[in-house]
Design an enzyme around this catalytic site. Structure first.
Site, mmCIF file in Angstrom:
data_model
loop_
_atom_site.group_PDB
_atom_site.id
_atom_site.type_symbol
_atom_site.label_atom_id
_atom_site.label_comp_id
_atom_site.label_asym_id
_atom_site.label_seq_id
_atom_site.Cartn_x
_atom_site.Cartn_y
_atom_site.Cartn_z
ATOM 1 N N SER A 147 40.610 -2.251 89.492
ATOM 2 C CA SER A 147 41.890 -3.450 89.578
ATOM 3 C C SER A 147 41.896 -2.611 91.474
ATOM 4 O O SER A 147 41.710 -3.216 92.249
ATOM 5 C CB SER A 147 43.060 -3.305 88.525
ATOM 6 O OG SER A 147 43.741 -4.163 89.317
ATOM 7 N N ASP A 318 36.675 -11.684 82.327
ATOM 8 C CA ASP A 318 37.530 -10.650 83.463
ATOM 9 C C ASP A 318 38.019 -11.853 84.154
ATOM 10 O O ASP A 318 36.978 -12.430 85.360
ATOM 11 C CB ASP A 318 37.812 -9.606 84.496
ATOM 12 C CG ASP A 318 38.549 -9.582 85.739
ATOM 13 O OD1 ASP A 318 39.730 -9.979 85.288
ATOM 14 O OD2 ASP A 318 38.906 -8.046 85.820
ATOM 15 N N HIS A 351 40.876 -8.800 82.121
ATOM 16 C CA HIS A 351 40.672 -7.990 82.959
ATOM 17 C C HIS A 351 40.836 -6.565 82.791
ATOM 18 O O HIS A 351 40.739 -5.226 83.300
ATOM 19 C CB HIS A 351 41.617 -8.173 84.435
ATOM 20 C CG HIS A 351 41.918 -7.405 85.190
ATOM 21 N ND1 HIS A 351 41.067 -6.980 85.961
ATOM 22 C CD2 HIS A 351 43.156 -6.428 85.989
ATOM 23 C CE1 HIS A 351 41.020 -5.907 87.129
ATOM 24 N NE2 HIS A 351 42.818 -5.926 87.165
#
Length: 401
Positions: A147, A318, A351
Site C-alpha cells: 500500500s 484492488d 486492496h
C-alpha cells in the site's frame, strides 16, 4: 532474536524545511544481523513497527491487536527471520511511538497537535535511513512494503538507489488517482468538521472520535472490492443481537440495521480506540502528496539510478491501487532498464488482499529475496507487446513446491 526499541535521533529537519529538536523512532527488529541480510519492511497507512509476532511480547503490541503481517514475516515464513535481519520502523507523524502530532512539543510542554511539521513519504524514507545508520546497517538486502508502504519502497529506490539490492512493492502505485484523492479529502473533512477537533489541539479534552470513525469507514470501503462486500454482507440484516448504540436519525429505527453497517460501525469503534485523528490527517496527506516523478522528468527517470531488482505485486480486485497502475510502473522500469517483474494475482478481496491472503503474497516475496528475479517462479506477467492491456494472472500454485 527480537527487539522492540525507540531510537532517539536528535534534531530532524523535514522536507518542508521545518525542524523538531527531538526526534524518536519506534522500531522492531527480528533475527540476527550478519552484515548483508537486512530487510526493511515498510508498513501501510495506519500500521506500526509490530510487523511480526514476538515470542517475548507477553501479549503486548505496538498499539495494534496483532502483528499486521505476522503470516508473512517470521521464523519459517516468506520473509524468514531465521535467515534475515528484519527491521520495521514506525513512520514520522504516526502515533505508535515515533514522534508525531500527539508527541510533546519541548518548546511548550504540550502535544504538538497541528503545530507538528508537514510530513511526506520522503521524510519516512529519510527517517528510516537515519535509523539504519544508528543500527549499523548500510546496504539493504531488500526493502519491501504494501500500500503506501510500497510508495515508501519506491521512494527508497529514487532517494537511496545504491542502498537497496532488491525491492518488493505490493498493492501500490507511483501515485494516487483522482478518485482516491477525493475519498481521502472527504475522510479528512470528516475529522476537521468534528466539533471536538478544535483545530487539532484537542489533547486533554474530548477527542474528535466521530470524525475519525467516519474517516475510517470511508477507508474500509476503499479497501474492499464490490465482490468481497457482496459476499461478506450482501443486503442482509445484522439481526436482533446487533443493535446500533444510537440510531443516526429517527427514521432509522424503521429500517433494518444491515450487516455492512454493523461491520463499518465495529471497525470504526476499534479504530478510534487505537489511533489518533491528527495522525490520520498527516499520514493521508503524505500518501496523497506522493508522486514518484516529482522532481524528475518521468517515473522512468526517477528510477533510472536503481540497479537492483524490483518485484511488483498487484491484485485484480484492488481498485485502490490497480493492476493498470502497477503495469504502468513496470513499464517505467523497463524504460529505465530496471530489472522488474510484475505479478498479477487473481483475487476479489480488494486492496485488503495483501493483508488477508498471505498465501498469495508470501511465496513470490520469498522467491525474490532468495533468488532474485532469476528464480524459477519469478517471471514477468506483462504482455510481450504493447498491443494488449490484458495481464495473465499469477496463481498461488505457481509459487508452491
Amino acid at each position: 532474536m527480537t527487539t522492540k526499541e525507540t531510537a532517539s535521533l536528535g534534531a530532524f529537519e523535514f522536507l518542508s524545511g521545518e525542524s523538531i529538536p527531538n526526534f524518536d523512532v519506534a522500531y522492531e527488529t527480528y533475527g540476527d544481523f550478519t552484515g548483508d541480510n537486512a530487510v526493511l519492511v515498510c508498513h501501510a497507512l495506519t500500521g506500526s513497527a509490530h510487523v511480526a509476532r514476538r515470542p517475548d511480547s507477553g501479549g503486548e503490541t505496538a498499539g495494534q491487536a496483532r502483528a499486521w503481517w505476522g503470516d508473512v514475516v517470521g521464523p519459517g515464513k516468506a520473509i524468514d527471520t531465521t535467515e534475515y535481519y528484519v527491521i520495521c520502523a514506525n513512520v514520522p507523524g504516526s502515533c505508535y511511538g515515533t514522534t508525531g502530532p500527539a508527541s510533546e512539543n519541548p518548546e511548550t510542554g504540550e502535544p504538538y497537535g497541528t503545530d507538528f511539521p508537514p510530513v511526506t513519504v520522503g521524510d519516512w524514507t529519510r527517517a528510516q535511513r537515519r535509523l539504519l545508520d544508528e543500527l549499523g546497517v548500510g546496504r539493504l538486502r531488500a526493502v519491501v512494503g504494501g500500500s503506501v508502504g510500497g510508495m515508501n519502497v519506491l521512494d527508497w529506490l529514487r532517494r537511496f538507489p545504491d542502498d537497496v539490492e532488491r525491492a518488493g512493492v505490493v498493492a501500490s502505485a507511483a501515485r494516487l488517482d483522482a478518485q482516491c484523492l477525493a475519498l481521502d479529502t472527504v475522510a479528512r473533512r470528516a475529522i476537521t468538521g468534528d466539533p471536538n477537533w478544535n483545530g487539532g489541539h484537542y489533547y486533554g479534552g474530548p477527542e474528535p472520535e466521530e470524525g475519525l470513525a467516519r474517516a475510517r469507514q470511508i477507508g474500509h470501503i476503499m479497501y474492499l472490492s464490490k465482490a468481497s462486500m457482496g459476499r461478506k454482507f450482501g443486503r442482509r440484516s445484522a439481526g436482533r443481537e446487533a443493535v446500533r448504540e444510537e440510531p443516526p436519525d429517527p427514521a432509522a429505527a424503521f429500517f433494518p440495521y444491515r450487516e455492512v453497517e454493523s461491520y463499518l460501525d465495529y471497525q470504526a469503534d476499534k479504530f478510534t480506540d487505537r489511533f489518533d485523528a491528527n495522525s490520520y490527517l498527516y499520514l493521508t496527506r503524505a500518501m496523497d502528496d506522493f508522486d514518484l516523478a516529482a522532481g524528475y522528468e518521468s517515473d522512468a527517470d526517477a528510477l533510472a539510478a536503481f540497479e537492483g531488482e524490483l518485484l511488483l505485486l498487484s491484485f485484480t480486485g484492488d481498485w485502490h491501487f490497480t493492476v493498470d497502475q502497477a503495469e504502468s510502473l513496470a513499464g517505467a522500469c523497463r524504460e529505465a532498464d530496471v530489472d522488474v517483474a510484475h505479478h498479477v494475482v487473481e483475487s476479489d478481496h480488494g486492496h485488503d488482499a495483501f493483508l488477508v491472503e498471505p498465501e498469495k503474497v508470501g511465496p513470490p516475496l520469498s522467491n525474490v529475496l532468495e533468488e532474485g528475479l532469476a528464480g524459477r517462479a519469478i517471471t514477468d506477467t506483462a504482455p510481450e507487446s504493447n498491443e494488449s492491456n490484458q495481464f495473465a494472472p499469477v496463481h498461488t500454485s505457481l509459487f508452491s513446491e
